[in-house]
Design a protein around this motif. Structure first.
Motif, PDB file in Angstrom:
ATOM      1  N   ARG A   1      23.037  29.324  54.416  1.00  0.00           N
ATOM      2  CA  ARG A   1      22.087  29.032  55.495  1.00  0.00           C
ATOM      3  C   ARG A   1      21.756  27.548  55.533  1.00  0.00           C
ATOM      4  N   LYS A   2      21.605  26.967  54.354  1.00  0.00           N
ATOM      5  CA  LYS A   2      21.173  25.568  54.287  1.00  0.00           C
ATOM      6  C   LYS A   2      22.341  24.594  54.518  1.00  0.00           C
ATOM      7  N   TYR A   3      23.526  24.951  54.071  1.00  0.00           N
ATOM      8  CA  TYR A   3      24.703  24.081  54.213  1.00  0.00           C
ATOM      9  C   TYR A   3      25.849  24.870  54.837  1.00  0.00           C
ATOM     10  N   PRO A   4      25.713  25.214  56.131  1.00  0.00           N
ATOM     11  CA  PRO A   4      26.684  26.123  56.754  1.00  0.00           C
ATOM     12  C   PRO A   4      28.093  25.544  56.898  1.00  0.00           C
ATOM     13  N   GLY A   5      28.210  24.216  56.836  1.00  0.00           N
ATOM     14  CA  GLY A   5      29.530  23.612  57.050  1.00  0.00           C
ATOM     15  C   GLY A   5      30.464  23.737  55.868  1.00  0.00           C
ATOM     16  N   ILE A   6      29.951  24.236  54.744  1.00  0.00           N
ATOM     17  CA  ILE A   6      30.789  24.312  53.543  1.00  0.00           C
ATOM     18  C   ILE A   6      31.524  25.646  53.478  1.00  0.00           C
ATOM     19  N   GLU A   7      32.761  25.601  53.021  1.00  0.00           N
ATOM     20  CA  GLU A   7      33.489  26.858  52.811  1.00  0.00           C
ATOM     21  C   GLU A   7      33.198  27.325  51.392  1.00  0.00           C
ATOM     22  N   TYR A   8      32.721  28.553  51.285  1.00  0.00           N
ATOM     23  CA  TYR A   8      32.362  29.084  49.973  1.00  0.00           C
ATOM     24  C   TYR A   8      33.435  30.037  49.462  1.00  0.00           C
ATOM     25  N   THR A   9      33.646  29.982  48.164  1.00  0.00           N
ATOM     26  CA  THR A   9      34.560  30.928  47.528  1.00  0.00           C
ATOM     27  C   THR A   9      33.828  31.600  46.380  1.00  0.00           C
ATOM     28  N   LEU A  10      34.062  32.885  46.229  1.00  0.00           N
ATOM     29  CA  LEU A  10      33.434  33.645  45.153  1.00  0.00           C
ATOM     30  C   LEU A  10      34.468  33.940  44.076  1.00  0.00           C
ATOM     31  N   SER A  11      34.020  33.868  42.823  1.00  0.00           N
ATOM     32  CA  SER A  11      34.917  34.203  41.717  1.00  0.00           C
ATOM     33  C   SER A  11      34.217  35.185  40.789  1.00  0.00           C
ATOM     34  N   PHE A  12      34.992  36.112  40.268  1.00  0.00           N
ATOM     35  CA  PHE A  12      34.405  37.124  39.391  1.00  0.00           C
ATOM     36  C   PHE A  12      35.206  37.261  38.108  1.00  0.00           C
ATOM     37  N   PRO A  13      35.228  36.217  37.276  1.00  0.00           N
ATOM     38  CA  PRO A  13      35.985  36.320  36.026  1.00  0.00           C
ATOM     39  C   PRO A  13      35.298  37.284  35.053  1.00  0.00           C
TER      40      PRO A  13
ATOM     41  N   ARG B   1      33.153  40.899  49.697  1.00  0.00           N
ATOM     42  CA  ARG B   1      33.855  40.742  50.970  1.00  0.00           C
ATOM     43  C   ARG B   1      32.976  41.157  52.143  1.00  0.00           C
ATOM     44  N   LEU B   2      32.292  42.329  52.014  1.00  0.00           N
ATOM     45  CA  LEU B   2      31.506  42.830  53.145  1.00  0.00           C
ATOM     46  C   LEU B   2      30.294  41.942  53.422  1.00  0.00           C
ATOM     47  N   LEU B   3      29.728  41.355  52.378  1.00  0.00           N
ATOM     48  CA  LEU B   3      28.561  40.488  52.583  1.00  0.00           C
ATOM     49  C   LEU B   3      28.950  39.107  53.107  1.00  0.00           C
ATOM     50  N   PHE B   4      30.159  38.666  52.741  1.00  0.00           N
ATOM     51  CA  PHE B   4      30.619  37.323  53.138  1.00  0.00           C
ATOM     52  C   PHE B   4      32.016  37.438  53.756  1.00  0.00           C
ATOM     53  N   PRO B   5      32.076  37.944  55.011  1.00  0.00           N
ATOM     54  CA  PRO B   5      33.374  38.301  55.595  1.00  0.00           C
ATOM     55  C   PRO B   5      34.400  37.169  55.612  1.00  0.00           C
ATOM     56  N   ARG B   6      33.943  35.927  55.796  1.00  0.00           N
ATOM     57  CA  ARG B   6      34.901  34.831  55.925  1.00  0.00           C
ATOM     58  C   ARG B   6      34.991  33.966  54.669  1.00  0.00           C
ATOM     59  N   ALA B   7      34.292  34.351  53.619  1.00  0.00           N
ATOM     60  CA  ALA B   7      34.338  33.534  52.392  1.00  0.00           C
ATOM     61  C   ALA B   7      35.640  33.791  51.642  1.00  0.00           C
ATOM     62  N   GLY B   8      36.057  32.796  50.871  1.00  0.00           N
ATOM     63  CA  GLY B   8      37.200  33.002  50.003  1.00  0.00           C
ATOM     64  C   GLY B   8      36.793  33.873  48.817  1.00  0.00           C
TER      65      GLY B   8
END
Lengths: 258, 349
Positions: free
Chosen positions: B223-235, B263-270
């Motif tokens: 919300r605060k920095y919408p221009g950034i592409e976020y990626t999630l990792s689950f090691p 994925r469902l919460l962040f449809p376009r995130a990596g």
């Protein structure tokens, strides 16, 4: 007489533009281009391996196709301008689809930055096709800035939701006469594409709905058909949609002694 | 079918829904979740899977983290690559076909200060169009310097959002400062970076509590920095020698729930898939939302030139040892499109 249209000095027959992302294989993409008869395709510069160390996406695009490099990844006008210049220096022609997106959740375009980039790039001789939010003021500013066409979004990118922006796009079609209008983004079915063309759009750009289909080649052909049917219907002049049957004239019948 | 969770709407999942999903053993819900996540990933990413490889440039580290193979008091040989050696490592790695390189260091303001990382970025930039970092937290100005040097993304895992547990596991060193680390993604965003990759090391504490906090952290940043592409990792944590800590189990089923809700919460995130997972499991879970994975990874300093070094001294054991070429052909045989080139540095200003 052939129904042709001109963008950036190119005379085009096909009003179906295709995006090249998300295909399962580059060969499927190539077949989709060839079989659908598309003449303009868009490729993200970020996906082109300029050093050509790997299998290059461009080698799957037939030579006669107009390549429209897009500025995917640009967050402001400056970045879009830099990407466009890199593309031209690398020899990928001077057609550029400006995408300035500073919103990774909805991927909505930033019209203000898009206008700035359009001014600079068209002054540098690029054929500029800006992806935009269908806002009348922005559309006029883009036309004034030298855009070769405008590309309003039908709905959110990749959403397949169709023409959620219908009313606003109709306003653009009505008011922007100087340049073509190409509906881009969110077109999920050939019927959506046909609808946009019936409304009077000059062309339609599709990517996800083709690339993510079970049979992308067949779907590309279906879209090309939808675009063509919609265009023919527009030229044929569809009848107005009436809310009452035309036989009855409850308000004006008295004028005719009914 | 009557769902035991009528309040959960998979097309409008909320972070609050995670609790019931994470605690249920309901097979029907798990399957529905997996299908929804698969479809959404296909819709937004098609078959694209981004590939990258890590490049370890220094393993000097002043932190003591119970779970880390590089931790300060182990008897590991410490090594730092010179700029010439970095150049040769880059050449070797680029020669395998990798175009996206992730530079990693341990935390040592003496051996791997920001100035050293900066030089490494400049060297790597000659070999790769896309350079990212996985380094200790820095100040906004230090981050900005690295962005201007040509790095486009930063990976920084909070490890765990349980402050008390964080304190127990990080015995000493600058990493003990929980607040400085949790605030780092905002400093990365302010410095101008394009990508931020975030994650929790699963198993340090109860993942059912950690993951919703990770999701909330990302949602706040989005919300605060919408221009950034976020990626999630689950090691998932892999036990290392001489570590007597007790960790929480994270089963394969749990992993599927975590990836799918992400994925469902962040449809376009990596969503990134770790090489800590074995190849069989990796191949199966790609379809639930994975969009990025490393290929041909070596986790030792200088490993790409001297493969023998790697045999003994990696940061963690790589369970998927396939080369880039092998990963690419596996992906293509399953109908995915391996993406090696996905960014061109455009002079960061």
């Amino acid at each position: 007489m052939e129904d042709l249209f001109v963008i950036g000095g190119k005379t085009l027959k096909s009003r179906f533009f295709l995006g090249t992302g998300k295909f399962e294989s580059k060969e499927a993409m190539r077949q989709a281009i060839i079989r659908s008869g598309a003449q303009v395709v868009t490729v993200a510069l970020r996906r082109i391996d300029l050093e050509q160390t790997e299998e290059n996406i461009l080698s799957f695009i037939p030579e006669e196709i107009v390549l429209m490099v897009n500025t995917s990844g640009a967050r402001n006008a400056q970045e879009a301008i830099r990407i466009a210049r890199i593309a031209r220096e690398a020899g990928y022609g001077n057609w550029v689809k400006i995408e300035v997106i500073n919103d990774s959740r909805y991927l909505l375009p930033d019209n203000q930055e898009t206008i700035k980039a359009t001014e600079v790039l068209s002054a540098e001789g690029f054929v500029v096709l800006p992806y935009m939010h269908p806002d009348l003021y922005a559309a006029k500013a883009l036309a004034k800035a030298g855009a070769a066409a405008i590309m309003p979004l039908g709905s959110l990118i990749g959403s397949n939701q169709g023409l959620k922006m219908k009313t606003l796009i109709e306003v653009l079609i009505e008011e922007i006469e100087e340049i073509p209008i190409i509906v881009d983004a969110g077109i999920g079915r050939p019927s959506h594409a046909a609808e946009a063309m019936e409304m009077g759009a000059d062309a339609v750009l599709v990517n996800t709905a083709v690339a993510a289909a079970k049979d992308p080649v067949l779907m590309a052909c279906a879209f090309a058909g939808g675009v063509e049917a919609g265009r023919m219907a527009f030229l044929a002049g569809p009848g107005h949609v009436r809310t009452t049957a035309s036989a009855s004239s409850p308000l004006t019948g008295f004028l005719f002694n009914e | 079918m009557n769902s035991p969770f009528p309040h959960i709407n998979l097309s409008h999942l909320t972070i609050d829904d995670c609790i019931s999903i994470f605690h249920t053993e309901d097979r029907g819900l798990l399957e529905e979740l997996a299908q929804a996540a698969r479809d959404l990933t296909h819709q937004y990413f098609g078959g694209a899977i981004g590939l990258y490889a890590p490049l370890y440039i220094s393993n000097y580290c002043t932190n003591r983290c119970t779970y880390c193979g590089f931790q300060a008091h182990s008897d590991l040989t410490r090594r730092k690559l010179t700029l010439d050696e970095i150049d040769r490592e880059c050449r070797a790695l680029a020669g395998t076909g990798i175009r996206n390189c992730l530079i990693l260091t341990g935390e040592s303001s003496y051996h791997s200060p920001p100035s050293y990382i900066r030089e490494a970025i400049i060297v790597a930039g000659r070999h790769f169009p896309n350079v990212s970092l996985e380094v200790y937290p820095l100040t906004t100005d230090e981050y900005r310097g690295l962005y201007h040097a040509g790095a486009d993304g930063v990976t920084l895992y909070q490890e765990t959002y349980d402050r008390k547990r964080y304190d127990e596991l990080h015995i000493s060193g600058p990493k003990k400062d929980y607040a400085y680390r949790i605030e780092a993604p905002e400093r990365i965003a302010k410095a101008g970076f394009r990508h931020i990759s975030m994650g929790a090391l699963l198993g340090l504490t109860d993942w059912r509590e950690d993951i919703p906090k990770l999701f909330s952290h990302i949602r706040y940043l989005e919300r605060k920095y919408p221009g950034i592409e976020y990626t999630l990792s689950f090691p998932r944590i892999r036990p290392v020698a001489k570590d007597s800590q007790h960790y929480f189990e994270v089963s394969d089923r749990d992993m599927v729930k975590i990836i799918c809700t992400g994925r469902l919460l962040f449809p376009r995130a990596g969503i990134n898939l770790s090489t800590r997972e074995n190849s069989e499991f990796r191949d199966r879970i790609i379809q639930f939302g994975i969009t990025r994975m490393s290929a041909g990874s070596l986790t030792s300093v200088g490993g790409y030139i001297d493969r023998n070094t790697h045999e003994q001294e990696g940061q963690f054991e790589v369970h998927d040892q396939r080369s880039l070429k092998e990963i690419k052909s596996m992906l293509m045989s399953k109908g995915y499109d391996p993406v090696v080139t996905d960014w061109r540095n455009i002079v960061n200003q």
